[in-house]
Write an enzyme that holds these catalytic residues in place. Structure first.
Site, PDB file in Angstrom:
ATOM      1  N   HIS A 115      42.521  40.277  38.494  1.00  0.00           N
ATOM      2  CA  HIS A 115      42.054  38.965  37.612  1.00  0.00           C
ATOM      3  C   HIS A 115      40.545  38.945  37.552  1.00  0.00           C
ATOM      4  CE1 HIS A 115      43.730  34.863  36.227  1.00  0.00           C
ATOM      5  NE2 HIS A 115      42.943  35.561  35.197  1.00  0.00           N
ATOM      6  N   ASP A 143      48.071  30.281  36.837  1.00  0.00           N
ATOM      7  CA  ASP A 143      47.675  31.090  38.259  1.00  0.00           C
ATOM      8  C   ASP A 143      48.242  30.317  39.439  1.00  0.00           C
ATOM      9  OD1 ASP A 143      46.530  32.659  40.087  1.00  0.00           O
ATOM     10  OD2 ASP A 143      44.927  33.001  38.637  1.00  0.00           O
ATOM     11  N   HIS A 145      46.682  30.682  42.243  1.00  0.00           N
ATOM     12  CA  HIS A 145      45.238  30.487  42.709  1.00  0.00           C
ATOM     13  C   HIS A 145      44.336  29.995  41.717  1.00  0.00           C
ATOM     14  CE1 HIS A 145      47.572  33.695  44.091  1.00  0.00           C
ATOM     15  NE2 HIS A 145      47.394  33.460  45.378  1.00  0.00           N
ATOM     16  N   ASP A 147      41.133  31.043  41.776  1.00  0.00           N
ATOM     17  CA  ASP A 147      39.948  31.951  41.629  1.00  0.00           C
ATOM     18  C   ASP A 147      38.736  31.375  41.261  1.00  0.00           C
ATOM     19  OD1 ASP A 147      42.425  33.509  41.909  1.00  0.00           O
ATOM     20  OD2 ASP A 147      42.413  34.008  39.526  1.00  0.00           O
ATOM     21  N   HIS A 160      38.340  39.082  42.757  1.00  0.00           N
ATOM     22  CA  HIS A 160      39.618  38.429  41.840  1.00  0.00           C
ATOM     23  C   HIS A 160      39.470  37.044  42.074  1.00  0.00           C
ATOM     24  CE1 HIS A 160      43.405  39.390  44.133  1.00  0.00           C
ATOM     25  NE2 HIS A 160      42.492  38.669  44.936  1.00  0.00           N
ATOM     26  N   ASP A 249      47.629  34.720  34.729  1.00  0.00           N
ATOM     27  CA  ASP A 249      48.045  35.569  36.173  1.00  0.00           C
ATOM     28  C   ASP A 249      49.377  35.822  36.351  1.00  0.00           C
ATOM     29  OD1 ASP A 249      48.469  36.780  38.569  1.00  0.00           O
ATOM     30  OD2 ASP A 249      46.401  36.186  39.333  1.00  0.00           O
ATOM     31  N   ASP A 251      51.215  35.975  38.768  1.00  0.00           N
ATOM     32  CA  ASP A 251      51.607  35.241  40.000  1.00  0.00           C
ATOM     33  C   ASP A 251      51.570  33.856  39.966  1.00  0.00           C
ATOM     34  OD1 ASP A 251      49.143  33.998  40.673  1.00  0.00           O
ATOM     35  OD2 ASP A 251      48.351  35.733  41.915  1.00  0.00           O
ATOM     36  N   GLU A 294      47.231  41.007  36.862  1.00  0.00           N
ATOM     37  CA  GLU A 294      48.067  40.997  38.206  1.00  0.00           C
ATOM     38  C   GLU A 294      49.462  41.465  38.576  1.00  0.00           C
ATOM     39  OE1 GLU A 294      45.985  40.979  41.040  1.00  0.00           O
ATOM     40  OE2 GLU A 294      44.276  39.611  40.483  1.00  0.00           O
TER      41      GLU A 294
HETATM   42 MN    MN Z   1      44.210  35.055  39.387  1.00  0.00          MN
END
Ligand code: MN
Length: 328
Positions: A115, A143, A145, A147, A160, A249, A251, A294
């Site tokens: 990312h 996401d 997260h 980030d 990232h 992302d 994830d 990712e």
């Molecule tokens: Mn990310």
């Protein structure tokens, strides 16, 4: 069967074209393999589907860029950041590639990569949109997260986990060779940023989100309101007169649907919720760029590579939905 629900795009002058950039880069984090994602996504037929089933003309140089020529021989940590020279050089080059497509008035699809590459993609579209339309764009960051660590709040030093901080100007570095090339034209406002799917946010990041009043919908919010209402609120925050860059992302999806990724977090989006987010963004007609990042086919590949296969398949589905595939 694939059906399309094409919406007339509001901010593209070449609505039937997509600029594709394939970025085989993993230097924003420590696990090799995420650089293999673009080839895996393309081998599974993604670009062919965009052309034959969704009817787009693709502008792609048929290259998965690894940017080997940009890699420094030595790349010592700076303010705790790992590979700062490499990530800066790669994202600067990527920013120019994305800018060139966006300036032409076509939608840009970037296949990552980790990312950190969003430093390149978002800065490239932000600049092109400012020049072409004289307005600021919004970013929807899907996401697990946030980030949004600065080099100082980051425990890992992996870039990232920092792209949003650099893209909003919350993290700065004067040296040209370490993101100093990010200028006002490349940045996005924290007011135009919307998160969806958060569930693993560092303490320092929570503080940043609160201090700046950043619009963020966590999995808790999605549990409470449902994804339909969340998308109404997210798109309401952005408004219907603002171009949207979607940075997805993989994830954000639950590891049940996307196990092959570097930092999986349980309790995530279902594949349908992810597709729904993409469908809603498409329906606005405001999409000007999408990143898919990712996917790491070498992690948790599973028996007969089923995990890797499913993660790639999920990623392809998210992209097709954002670009107009519909269920009916
Ligand atoms: Mn990310």
């Amino acid at each position: 069967m694939i059906t399309t629900s094409m919406v007339t795009p509001k901010f593209l002058t070449k609505p039937d074209e997509i600029g594709v950039v394939a970025v085989g880069f993993s230097g924003g984090q420590c696990k090799p393999g995420v650089d293999a994602a673009p080839s895996a996504l393309i081998a599974s037929g993604l670009l062919t589907q965009l052309h034959t089933e969704l009817g787009y003309n693709l502008h792609h140089d048929d290259t998965v860029h690894s940017y080997k020529d940009l890699m420094p021989s030595e790349d010592p940590d700076v303010r705790g950041m790992k590979n700062p020279l490499a990530v800066s050089a790669v994202t600067k080059k990527l920013s120019e590639q994305v800018y060139a497509h966006a300036k032409e008035g076509r939608c840009v699809l970037t296949l990552g990569g980790d990312h950190s590459i969003a430093i390149g993609t978002v800065s490239g579209t932000a600049k092109a949109i400012k020049e072409r339309l004289g307005r600021e764009m919004a970013v929807i960051w899907v996401d697990a997260h946030a980030d949004i660590n600065t080099p100082e709040t980051s425990d890992s030093g992996n870039i990232h986990g920092m792209p949003v901080a650099f893209l909003t100007g919350l993290a700065k570095e004067k040296r040209e060779e370490i993101f100093g090339w990010l200028q006002k034209d490349n940045l996005v406002s924290v007011k135009k940023l919307v998160y969806i799917g958060l569930r693993d946010v560092d303490r320092g990041e929570k503080q940043i989100l609160q201090e700046h009043g950043i619009c963020a919908f966590s999995m808790h919010d999605i549990d409470r309101h449902g994804i339909g209402r969340i998308m109404e609120m997210a798109l309401g925050h952005i408004g219907n007169d603002t171009p949207i860059h979607l940075s997805f992302d993989v994830d954000a999806l639950d590891p049940m649907w996307a196990p092959s990724t570097g930092t999986p977090v349980r309790g995530g989006l279902t594949l349908r919720e992810g597709d729904y987010i993409a469908e809603c963004v498409h329906a606005t007609g405001s999409l000007i760029a999408m990143d898919l990042v990712e996917v790491n086919p070498t992690l948790e590949p599973g028996v007969n590579d089923i995990g890797a296969h499913e993660t790639v398949r999920a990623g392809c589905s998210l992209v097709r939905c954002a670009l107009g595939e519909s269920l009916l």
